[in-house]
Design an enzyme around this catalytic site. Structure first.
Site, PDB file in Angstrom:
ATOM      1  N   ASP A 230      12.294  -7.095 -12.524  1.00 46.88           N
ATOM      2  CA  ASP A 230      11.892  -5.864 -11.872  1.00 46.88           C
ATOM      3  C   ASP A 230      10.748  -5.198 -12.658  1.00 46.88           C
ATOM      4  O   ASP A 230      10.774  -5.142 -13.893  1.00 46.88           O
ATOM      5  CB  ASP A 230      13.096  -4.921 -11.806  1.00 46.88           C
ATOM      6  CG  ASP A 230      12.842  -3.673 -10.999  1.00 46.88           C
ATOM      7  OD1 ASP A 230      12.559  -3.794  -9.804  1.00 46.88           O
ATOM      8  OD2 ASP A 230      12.945  -2.562 -11.575  1.00 46.88           O
ATOM      9  N   GLU A 284       8.021  -9.377 -10.369  1.00 46.45           N
ATOM     10  CA  GLU A 284       7.554  -8.321  -9.478  1.00 46.45           C
ATOM     11  C   GLU A 284       6.368  -7.684 -10.194  1.00 46.45           C
ATOM     12  O   GLU A 284       6.542  -6.920 -11.141  1.00 46.45           O
ATOM     13  CB  GLU A 284       8.628  -7.279  -9.214  1.00 46.45           C
ATOM     14  CG  GLU A 284       8.145  -6.207  -8.246  1.00 46.45           C
ATOM     15  CD  GLU A 284       9.041  -4.976  -8.195  1.00 46.45           C
ATOM     16  OE1 GLU A 284       9.119  -4.359  -7.116  1.00 46.45           O
ATOM     17  OE2 GLU A 284       9.645  -4.624  -9.221  1.00 46.45           O
TER      18      GLU A 284
END
Length: 555
Positions: A230, A284
């Protein structure tokens, strides 16, 4: 007519994958279809209205029948759940809300037995403010080693009353929150690029780096197949945490895409390569241009980085984007990976037909939201586009059912921190996270054994439930099952894209691995070339491709 889907795979039809290393260039992740599970909303085993790990395990047969290669699970770690689990208080355990470590081990074993790998979300940019480290930092005070694990700074201006810089939170408002001092007077500020309950780690600290090595080993030792990382682009901040200059290059951000982040992922890559079975790291990293994003997937760094297509329905624009993506990623020897929807975006079954949707989500007061039935043709066509491209593909839970964004959630039931930090100006992401429907006539549409669901489910979920779609050759579910099976049969993920010209401007046409993919994004029907139709997103009449329709042909 639509092609009949292949029969679902049974466990006896697919031997569990080998954990031996694959030959370089043929690793599983280069062409995999990876299914994202948002655990709060996938399947609830105990009736509390919140999905859990045993619920996922019980539904793995459905994912095996869909034909996916791997399952990516959003955070299930202990958390106060201020941001749906992306505020982690313990990186090496399971939140009781979702089960236990034994439940995780059982899920992993069952997935492996069914020939599917499992990837977990890792959240290294920030922790929860309830994490023991942050609590220790609060207790230790300014200048302490405990505070050096995070970004604590004195404020600017008279009495330090102004934030240390002008950075803004991606959830709205300033990216800094001020603490109160022991004497009751205001104290230092701490950085949080997201909610105030999510303080950012300071990755210049070797203690932070060693802690995350420990976290990686903990899950890899249990057999996990990799991590989706993330906010992978934001771990390292520019020295001195300078203000954002509004006149500077908009592609430069002092809190994202800093060169020092690559050292971290090279370290992680080396750690993963000490384990068998092609364990992977997925970034990401929403940085521009694409050539910079490709830096995250150089041979000694991560394996994949997301690339989305969900906000464009225009053939020339998409062709340019696909070309740019393939060129950037092939230049570093990495595959592209294609994403239409995820837990952070308006579901593409709505967004593809709503190009003017406001930033930050849509809801009951959003004007001109298109009708679902008008949106569905583009969503079906997009499925054949994404799954026909070379590289990897991601499917977000419910995408295979054609689920749209849920807009009718009342304000008092919303839970996304974006909604609260912007005083309701932005609806946030609740609309794409509503628990998915499994059975049309069951309580909570089969999400759990009772009627509870942590976000309200709309009535339309009944006709979109999986049991209503299973076996219907014209359903979205059957389309995805057939496409994934044909993708595997023809090795589309390993193909080389070649554009096919000579079609009207609104038609996107390319050939890969002996299959021609045509997607009509124009306003007029287009004649199909000669060839066998393998699969179509809508019925084909008189060998013409209607607008908002896609077809795969044997060439």
């Amino acid at each position: 007519m639509l092609s009949t889907p292949s029969q679902p795979r049974e466990s006896g039809d697919l031997s569990p994958f080998s954990l031996a290393e694959s030959r370089a260039g043929s690793e599983w992740w280069r062409t995999a279809v990876i299914y994202q599970v948002y655990p709060r909303s996938f399947a609830d085993s105990d009736g509390d209205g919140i999905g859990d790990l045993p619920g996922i395990t019980a539904r793995l047969g459905a994912l095996q029948a869909l034909g996916v290669d791997a399952v990516w699970i959003s955070p299930f770690y202990p958390s106060p759940q201020r941001d749906g689990g992306y505020d982690v208080s313990d990186y090496c355990d399971v939140d009781p809300l979702f089960g236990t470590l034994a439940d995780f081990d059982a899920l992993l074993a069952e997935a492996h037995a069914r020939g599917m790998r499992v990837i977990a979300d890792l959240v290294p940019n920030h922790s929860s403010d309830r994490h023991p480290w942050f609590q220790a930092a609060l207790a230790a005070g300014p200048g302490s080693p405990e505070r050096a694990r995070y970004h604590f700074r004195d404020g600017r201006g008279v009495g330090g009353n102004e934030p240390p810089n002008n950075w803004q939170s991606w959830f709205g408002g300033p990216a800094w929150t001020r603490l109160g001092g022991d004497d009751g007077q205001p104290g230092q500020w701490y950085l949080h690029l997201f909610d105030s309950s999510q303080p950012d780690f300071d990755w210049s600290s070797e203690e932070v780096r060693e802690e995350f090595r420990r976290v990686l080993r903990f899950w890899l030792d249990r057999g996990l197949d990799g991590f989706r990382v993330d906010v992978a682009s934001s771990l390292v901040k520019a020295d001195g945490l300078p203000d954002i200059d509004p006149d500077a290059d908009p592609q430069y951000e002092p809190h994202s895409g800093q060169p020092g982040v690559h050292e971290i992922f090279r370290d992680w890559r080396a750690l993963l390569e000490g384990y068998p079975g092609d364990r992977i790291l997925v970034a990401e990293a929403w940085v521009q241009p694409l050539s910079r994003r490709a830096e995250w997937v150089r041979p000694d760094e991560m394996h994949q980085a997301f690339n989305d297509l969900f906000d464009v329905w225009d053939a020339p624009a998409l062709r340019a984007r696909i070309d740019a993506t393939l060129a950037a990623f092939s230049a570093v020897g990495a595959p592209a990976s294609w994403v239409a929807s995820n837990h952070d975006s308006v579901r593409h079954a709505t967004s593809l037909s709503f190009p003017d949707a406001p930033y930050g989500g849509i809801g009951p007061r959003t004007p001109d939201v298109p009708d679902y039935d008008d949106c569905l043709p583009r969503a079906r066509a997009q499925a054949l586009l994404n799954l026909g491209l070379p590289g990897g593909a991601y499917v977000y839970q419910g995408e295979e059912l054609g689920l749209p964004e849920v807009t009718e959630i009342p304000d008092e039931l919303r839970q996304d921190p974006t909604f609260f930090r912007t005083q309701g100006e932005q609806y946030g992401r609740d609309g794409c996270r509503v628990p998915i429907p499994w059975e049309a006539e069951a309580p909570s549409y089969g999400f759990g054994p009772g009627p509870a669901s942590w976000l309200p489910q709309p009535e339309r979920w009944a006709r979109l439930a999986r049991d209503r779609q299973q076996g219907d050759p014209e359903s979205v579910l059957s389309l995805y099952q057939a496409a994934i099976a044909l993708r595997r049969e023809h090795a589309l993920g390993a193909g080389q894209l070649e554009w096919v010209d000579g079609h009207p401007d609104g038609v996107l046409a390319f050939r890969s691995a002996g299959v021609t993919v045509l997607v009509n994004m124009g306003e007029s029907a287009a004649a199909l070339p000669a060839g066998e139709i393998l699969l179509a997103s809508a019925p084909i009449h008189d060998r013409t491709l209607s607008p908002n329709t896609a077809v795969w042909m044997h060439s």
